[in-house]
Design a protein around this motif. Structure first.
Motif, PDB file in Angstrom:
ATOM      1  N   ASP A 183      40.243  -8.793  23.376  1.00  0.00           N
ATOM      2  CA  ASP A 183      40.905  -8.646  23.983  1.00  0.00           C
ATOM      3  C   ASP A 183      40.129 -10.900  24.238  1.00  0.00           C
ATOM      4  OD1 ASP A 183      42.776  -6.531  24.672  1.00  0.00           O
ATOM      5  OD2 ASP A 183      41.261  -6.055  25.786  1.00  0.00           O
ATOM      6  N   PRO A 184      41.544 -11.329  24.479  1.00  0.00           N
ATOM      7  CA  PRO A 184      40.924 -12.631  23.853  1.00  0.00           C
ATOM      8  C   PRO A 184      40.947 -12.730  25.768  1.00  0.00           C
ATOM      9  CG  PRO A 184      43.922 -12.708  24.156  1.00  0.00           C
ATOM     10  CD  PRO A 184      43.157 -11.115  24.290  1.00  0.00           C
ATOM     11  N   ALA A 185      39.727 -14.019  25.933  1.00  0.00           N
ATOM     12  CA  ALA A 185      39.087 -14.778  27.440  1.00  0.00           C
ATOM     13  C   ALA A 185      40.823 -16.063  27.515  1.00  0.00           C
ATOM     14  CB  ALA A 185      37.816 -15.013  26.633  1.00  0.00           C
TER      15      ALA A 185
ATOM     16  N   GLU B 136      54.215 -18.104  25.607  1.00  0.00           N
ATOM     17  CA  GLU B 136      53.941 -16.206  25.658  1.00  0.00           C
ATOM     18  C   GLU B 136      53.093 -16.960  24.698  1.00  0.00           C
ATOM     19  OE1 GLU B 136      57.306 -13.909  24.778  1.00  0.00           O
ATOM     20  OE2 GLU B 136      58.574 -14.791  25.689  1.00  0.00           O
ATOM     21  N   TYR B 137      51.803 -16.684  24.482  1.00  0.00           N
ATOM     22  CA  TYR B 137      51.072 -16.632  23.395  1.00  0.00           C
ATOM     23  C   TYR B 137      50.625 -15.242  22.972  1.00  0.00           C
ATOM     24  CZ  TYR B 137      50.277 -21.016  26.171  1.00  0.00           C
ATOM     25  OH  TYR B 137      51.039 -22.320  26.026  1.00  0.00           O
ATOM     26  N   SER B 138      50.020 -15.389  21.638  1.00  0.00           N
ATOM     27  CA  SER B 138      49.711 -13.475  20.880  1.00  0.00           C
ATOM     28  C   SER B 138      48.412 -13.461  21.680  1.00  0.00           C
ATOM     29  CB  SER B 138      49.713 -13.911  19.562  1.00  0.00           C
ATOM     30  OG  SER B 138      49.198 -12.484  18.655  1.00  0.00           O
ATOM     31  N   LEU B 139      48.338 -12.306  21.430  1.00  0.00           N
ATOM     32  CA  LEU B 139      46.495 -11.392  22.651  1.00  0.00           C
ATOM     33  C   LEU B 139      46.013 -10.701  20.916  1.00  0.00           C
ATOM     34  CD1 LEU B 139      47.986  -9.804  25.730  1.00  0.00           C
ATOM     35  CD2 LEU B 139      46.952 -12.504  25.037  1.00  0.00           C
ATOM     36  N   SER B 140      46.771 -10.815  19.812  1.00  0.00           N
ATOM     37  CA  SER B 140      46.432 -10.365  18.353  1.00  0.00           C
ATOM     38  C   SER B 140      45.703 -11.139  17.811  1.00  0.00           C
ATOM     39  CB  SER B 140      47.273  -9.728  18.036  1.00  0.00           C
ATOM     40  OG  SER B 140      46.833  -8.601  16.707  1.00  0.00           O
ATOM     41  N   ARG B 141      44.654 -10.444  18.266  1.00  0.00           N
ATOM     42  CA  ARG B 141      43.029 -11.235  16.475  1.00  0.00           C
ATOM     43  C   ARG B 141      43.761 -11.260  15.081  1.00  0.00           C
ATOM     44  NH1 ARG B 141      37.821 -12.002  17.283  1.00  0.00           N
ATOM     45  NH2 ARG B 141      36.720 -10.665  18.563  1.00  0.00           N
ATOM     46  N   ALA B 142      44.645 -10.241  15.339  1.00  0.00           N
ATOM     47  CA  ALA B 142      46.043 -10.466  13.293  1.00  0.00           C
ATOM     48  C   ALA B 142      46.443 -12.010  13.429  1.00  0.00           C
ATOM     49  CB  ALA B 142      46.450  -9.207  13.336  1.00  0.00           C
ATOM     50  N   ASP B 143      46.780 -12.509  14.029  1.00  0.00           N
ATOM     51  CA  ASP B 143      48.207 -13.199  14.806  1.00  0.00           C
ATOM     52  C   ASP B 143      47.119 -15.045  14.416  1.00  0.00           C
ATOM     53  OD1 ASP B 143      49.903 -11.548  14.509  1.00  0.00           O
ATOM     54  OD2 ASP B 143      49.753 -12.090  16.400  1.00  0.00           O
ATOM     55  N   TYR B 144      46.070 -14.768  13.722  1.00  0.00           N
ATOM     56  CA  TYR B 144      45.169 -16.133  14.324  1.00  0.00           C
ATOM     57  C   TYR B 144      44.396 -16.035  13.013  1.00  0.00           C
ATOM     58  CZ  TYR B 144      46.309 -16.693  19.057  1.00  0.00           C
ATOM     59  OH  TYR B 144      47.223 -16.860  20.365  1.00  0.00           O
TER      60      TYR B 144
END
Length: 160
Positions: free
Chosen positions: A121-123, A16-24
């Motif tokens: 949304d991440p690519a 499972e990976y985060s899809l939110s910019r805030a988590d990077y």
């Protein structure tokens, strides 16, 4: 961040990976090149792994002052994974986000996400694992304290 769901028959199940910019927490940009596109008109899948590598290397050079050619302790890549979510194309600026999802004694797992500029949304999302080794013997060693301090700034524990 990368969380192993379970193992069955020695296979690692989906992560499972985060899809939110805030988590990077560390960001760098990568410009796509004309030659990155394949015959389908989008960035070839193998380039996503190079973009992950570019983000990790940039962070280590800029933040940890790692000297890849001279330091006696260096990181070796041992695992890289990618989940493709949507295509990137040329010309496009890719925003690569990184965090530290796991921090062990000799290894670190970076969580990574690639976003088209201004896209929420991440690519692609994934991870990259480094194990620190002594350059000459290639034996695992503890992550040097100055580099560990950098990793702790970007640490985002994986979900429970």
């Amino acid at each position: 961040m990368p969380a192993v769901a379970s193992t069955t028959f020695g296979l690692i199940m989906p992560l499972e990976y985060s899809l939110s910019r805030a988590d990077y927490f560390y960001w760098t940009t990568i410009s796509t090149r004309w030659s990155d596109n394949d015959q389908l008109g989008h960035v070839n899948n193998v380039l996503y792994f190079r973009y992950f590598e570019a983000a990790v290397v940039a962070m280590l050079i800029e933040e940890a002052q790692l000297d890849w050619r001279r330091d006696p302790l260096i990181p070796y890549a041992v695992d890289v994974r990618c989940q493709f979510r949507q295509p990137l194309t040329f010309p496009e600026v890719v925003e690569a986000g990184l965090n530290v999802a796991r921090l062990g004694t000799t290894s670190v797992t970076y969580g990574l996400a690639l976003f088209a500029r201004n896209d929420s949304d991440p690519a692609a999302v994934g991870h990259f694992v480094h194990v620190y080794v002594e350059r000459q013997s290639e034996s695992p060693v503890a992550i040097p304290d100055p580099i560990r301090a950098v990793y702790q700034r970007y640490y985002r524990p994986e979900p429970v």
